[in-house]
Design a protein around this motif. Sequence first.
Motif, PDB file in Angstrom:
ATOM      1  N   LYS A  37       0.852  -1.196   0.000  1.00 58.15           N
ATOM      2  CA  LYS A  37       0.000   0.000   0.000  1.00 58.15           C
ATOM      3  C   LYS A  37       0.885   1.242   0.000  1.00 58.15           C
ATOM      4  CE  LYS A  37      -2.296   0.862   3.808  1.00 58.15           C
ATOM      5  NZ  LYS A  37      -1.780   2.129   4.361  1.00 58.15           N
ATOM      6  N   ILE A  38       0.725   2.083  -1.008  1.00 57.14           N
ATOM      7  CA  ILE A  38       1.448   3.356  -1.060  1.00 57.14           C
ATOM      8  C   ILE A  38       0.455   4.457  -1.430  1.00 57.14           C
ATOM      9  CG2 ILE A  38       3.720   2.420  -1.616  1.00 57.14           C
ATOM     10  CD1 ILE A  38       3.194   2.971  -4.538  1.00 57.14           C
ATOM     11  N   SER A  39       0.820   5.698  -1.170  1.00 57.48           N
ATOM     12  CA  SER A  39      -0.067   6.818  -1.463  1.00 57.48           C
ATOM     13  C   SER A  39       0.011   7.175  -2.950  1.00 57.48           C
ATOM     14  CB  SER A  39       0.322   8.032  -0.630  1.00 57.48           C
ATOM     15  OG  SER A  39       1.574   8.547  -1.060  1.00 57.48           O
ATOM     16  N   ALA A  40      -0.975   7.946  -3.404  1.00 64.26           N
ATOM     17  CA  ALA A  40      -0.972   8.402  -4.792  1.00 64.26           C
ATOM     18  C   ALA A  40       0.261   9.264  -5.073  1.00 64.26           C
ATOM     19  CB  ALA A  40      -2.250   9.189  -5.080  1.00 64.26           C
ATOM     20  N   HIS A  41       0.665  10.061  -4.082  1.00 61.68           N
ATOM     21  CA  HIS A  41       1.844  10.921  -4.257  1.00 61.68           C
ATOM     22  C   HIS A  41       3.114  10.078  -4.376  1.00 61.68           C
ATOM     23  CE1 HIS A  41       4.933  13.973  -3.359  1.00 61.68           C
ATOM     24  NE2 HIS A  41       4.048  14.835  -3.851  1.00 61.68           N
ATOM     25  N   GLN A  42       3.213   9.010  -3.574  1.00 62.23           N
ATOM     26  CA  GLN A  42       4.366   8.124  -3.662  1.00 62.23           C
ATOM     27  C   GLN A  42       4.393   7.403  -5.007  1.00 62.23           C
ATOM     28  OE1 GLN A  42       3.662   5.906  -0.009  1.00 62.23           O
ATOM     29  NE2 GLN A  42       5.485   6.818   0.918  1.00 62.23           N
ATOM     30  N   MET A  43       3.199   7.024  -5.493  1.00 63.66           N
ATOM     31  CA  MET A  43       3.120   6.401  -6.811  1.00 63.66           C
ATOM     32  C   MET A  43       3.651   7.358  -7.882  1.00 63.66           C
ATOM     33  SD  MET A  43       1.736   3.518  -8.255  1.00 63.66           S
ATOM     34  CE  MET A  43       0.225   3.037  -7.427  1.00 63.66           C
ATOM     35  N   GLU A  44       3.307   8.631  -7.746  1.00 61.58           N
ATOM     36  CA  GLU A  44       3.781   9.649  -8.687  1.00 61.58           C
ATOM     37  C   GLU A  44       5.295   9.809  -8.594  1.00 61.58           C
ATOM     38  OE1 GLU A  44       2.837  14.339  -9.856  1.00 61.58           O
ATOM     39  OE2 GLU A  44       1.961  13.434  -8.065  1.00 61.58           O
ATOM     40  N   THR A  45       5.817   9.761  -7.366  1.00 58.51           N
ATOM     41  CA  THR A  45       7.260   9.878  -7.166  1.00 58.51           C
ATOM     42  C   THR A  45       8.006   8.732  -7.840  1.00 58.51           C
ATOM     43  OG1 THR A  45       7.000  11.058  -5.069  1.00 58.51           O
ATOM     44  CG2 THR A  45       9.090   9.917  -5.418  1.00 58.51           C
ATOM     45  N   ILE A  46       7.478   7.512  -7.687  1.00 56.56           N
ATOM     46  CA  ILE A  46       8.105   6.351  -8.307  1.00 56.56           C
ATOM     47  C   ILE A  46       8.088   6.488  -9.831  1.00 56.56           C
ATOM     48  CG2 ILE A  46       7.902   3.855  -8.665  1.00 56.56           C
ATOM     49  CD1 ILE A  46       6.819   3.668  -5.783  1.00 56.56           C
ATOM     50  N   ALA A  47       6.962   6.965 -10.362  1.00 57.07           N
ATOM     51  CA  ALA A  47       6.856   7.146 -11.815  1.00 57.07           C
ATOM     52  C   ALA A  47       7.876   8.171 -12.310  1.00 57.07           C
ATOM     53  CB  ALA A  47       5.437   7.581 -12.179  1.00 57.07           C
ATOM     54  N   LYS A  48       8.017   9.279 -11.580  1.00 51.42           N
ATOM     55  CA  LYS A  48       8.996  10.305 -11.964  1.00 51.42           C
ATOM     56  C   LYS A  48      10.420   9.763 -11.867  1.00 51.42           C
ATOM     57  CE  LYS A  48       6.250  14.368 -10.691  1.00 51.42           C
ATOM     58  NZ  LYS A  48       6.123  15.514  -9.732  1.00 51.42           N
ATOM     59  N   ALA A  49      10.698   8.977 -10.817  1.00 50.19           N
ATOM     60  CA  ALA A  49      12.036   8.386 -10.656  1.00 50.19           C
ATOM     61  C   ALA A  49      12.350   7.430 -11.788  1.00 50.19           C
ATOM     62  CB  ALA A  49      12.121   7.666  -9.311  1.00 50.19           C
ATOM     63  N   GLU A  51      11.218   7.625 -14.857  1.00 50.19           N
ATOM     64  CA  GLU A  51      11.505   8.406 -16.065  1.00 50.19           C
ATOM     65  C   GLU A  51      12.851   9.116 -15.972  1.00 50.19           C
ATOM     66  OE1 GLU A  51       8.131  10.978 -16.346  1.00 50.19           O
ATOM     67  OE2 GLU A  51       6.970   9.531 -17.528  1.00 50.19           O
ATOM     68  N   LYS A  52      13.201   9.567 -14.757  1.00 50.17           N
ATOM     69  CA  LYS A  52      14.422  10.351 -14.562  1.00 50.17           C
ATOM     70  C   LYS A  52      15.681   9.483 -14.532  1.00 50.17           C
ATOM     71  CE  LYS A  52      16.268  13.908 -11.379  1.00 50.17           C
ATOM     72  NZ  LYS A  52      16.368  14.997 -12.375  1.00 50.17           N
ATOM     73  N   TYR A  53      15.574   8.319 -13.861  1.00 50.36           N
ATOM     74  CA  TYR A  53      16.775   7.494 -13.652  1.00 50.36           C
ATOM     75  C   TYR A  53      16.706   6.108 -14.303  1.00 50.36           C
ATOM     76  CZ  TYR A  53      17.695  11.043 -10.120  1.00 50.36           C
ATOM     77  OH  TYR A  53      17.898  12.236  -9.477  1.00 50.36           O
ATOM     78  N   GLY A  54      15.489   5.662 -14.650  1.00 51.54           N
ATOM     79  CA  GLY A  54      15.334   4.344 -15.246  1.00 51.54           C
ATOM     80  C   GLY A  54      14.949   4.425 -16.706  1.00 51.54           C
ATOM     81  N   PHE A  79      19.066   8.120  -7.263  1.00 49.86           N
ATOM     82  CA  PHE A  79      17.739   7.498  -7.237  1.00 49.86           C
ATOM     83  C   PHE A  79      17.251   7.318  -5.796  1.00 49.86           C
ATOM     84  CE2 PHE A  79      15.114   3.666  -6.851  1.00 49.86           C
ATOM     85  CZ  PHE A  79      14.095   3.949  -7.754  1.00 49.86           C
ATOM     86  N   ILE A  80      18.128   6.814  -4.935  1.00 50.44           N
ATOM     87  CA  ILE A  80      17.782   6.606  -3.529  1.00 50.44           C
ATOM     88  C   ILE A  80      17.406   7.929  -2.867  1.00 50.44           C
ATOM     89  CG2 ILE A  80      18.697   5.929  -1.270  1.00 50.44           C
ATOM     90  CD1 ILE A  80      20.381   3.811  -2.702  1.00 50.44           C
ATOM     91  N   GLU A  81      18.169   8.962  -3.165  1.00 46.66           N
ATOM     92  CA  GLU A  81      17.899  10.283  -2.576  1.00 46.66           C
ATOM     93  C   GLU A  81      16.574  10.845  -3.088  1.00 46.66           C
ATOM     94  OE1 GLU A  81      19.914  14.754  -2.168  1.00 46.66           O
ATOM     95  OE2 GLU A  81      20.916  13.174  -3.332  1.00 46.66           O
ATOM     96  N   PHE A  82      16.297  10.655  -4.364  1.00 46.35           N
ATOM     97  CA  PHE A  82      15.075  11.195  -4.979  1.00 46.35           C
ATOM     98  C   PHE A  82      13.828  10.594  -4.346  1.00 46.35           C
ATOM     99  CE2 PHE A  82      11.722  11.380  -8.147  1.00 46.35           C
ATOM    100  CZ  PHE A  82      11.799  12.698  -8.595  1.00 46.35           C
ATOM    101  N   ASP A  86      10.223  11.303  -0.441  1.00 47.69           N
ATOM    102  CA  ASP A  86       8.809  10.955  -0.231  1.00 47.69           C
ATOM    103  C   ASP A  86       8.688   9.737   0.687  1.00 47.69           C
ATOM    104  OD1 ASP A  86       6.117  11.285  -0.472  1.00 47.69           O
ATOM    105  OD2 ASP A  86       5.971  10.666  -2.560  1.00 47.69           O
ATOM    106  N   ASN A  87       9.680   9.587   1.581  1.00 48.07           N
ATOM    107  CA  ASN A  87       9.677   8.507   2.580  1.00 48.07           C
ATOM    108  C   ASN A  87       9.623   7.113   1.962  1.00 48.07           C
ATOM    109  OD1 ASN A  87       9.696  10.285   4.874  1.00 48.07           O
ATOM    110  ND2 ASN A  87       7.520  10.666   4.527  1.00 48.07           N
TER     111      ASN A  87
END
Length: 316
Positions: A37-49, A51-54, A79-82, A86-87
């Motif tokens: 279970k993750i938040s919508a904001h965390q899902m967005e963070t993963i998606a941005k990461a 695109e940015k690093y993967g 990537f870890i820092e990014f 968002d915890n």
Amino acid sequence: MPCTLTAEQIKSVKPLGFLHNKGTDCFNGRVITVNGKISAHQMETIAKASEKYGNGDVLFTTRLTVEVRGIHFNDIPAFIEFIGQDNLITGGTGSVVRPVVSCKGTTCQYGLYDTYDLSEKIHERFYLGYHTVKLPHKFKIAVGGCPNNCVKPDLNDLGVVGQRIPHFDEDLCNGCKKCQIETQCPMKAAHVEDGTLNINEEVCNNCGRCVNKCPFGSFDEYTDGYKVYIGGRWGKKVAHGQPLSKIFTSEEEVLSVIEKAILLFREQGKTGERFADTINRLGFENVEKQLLSDEILERKQEILDAKLHVSGGATC
């Protein structure tokens, strides 16, 4: 472009949750979701990461973690820092307690307790709290809300299954020809014979579907609890976990028996063997006796301080 990394470089980031894409300098970064279970904001963070690093792809693992594909070795710290902003953390590898899996619990019509709440506590106490504790092998925990076993608790090293134990009040039973309890029971454990309702305790799985179904109130009382399975394994050698004989009636009891199981595995398991192998070698009755007493907790610090399982190795 062929891989230019050394074996030591590849090995150095695996404990951080980065799995090598063979033949390249890139990795899959495993992001921990606590219990799926993750938040919508965390899902967005993963998606941005991603695109940015993967390479823009996101994978979902069977252990409810999220993997971002195609992260270059040199980009791993960034990537870890990014995602950390968002915890979010990476990990989920090695001979340690692995990420906890959980079913939907009370958001499912059959759920008997809040599995997300319990699995978050297990994550905090044992995935994070025991993260530096080396074990003989990986240790997987699954939290299921009812006997439907959607997350397959009995195929994990330790599994928790919700229970609702009905209390049959025979004095209120009218022995109806069309018994609502018999009709509602999915296990066919209830049967009216000669005007008397009989419950086959060996067949009943304490799903609680019969509770409050009797119009005369003979099934209105119940006890909520947890059944704990130990020694399950899914892999090259499948092993079905065995349930402990006690039904635990408090969350703290469950957390305590999980801790005792981890400590027992660390102390008495042999490097490279799964918990199922340890149980088979020691004997289930022996292991159960230790888990139902508090003696092993009295030696907790001694067990944690011992220099055990410093080398890896897997038998399955």
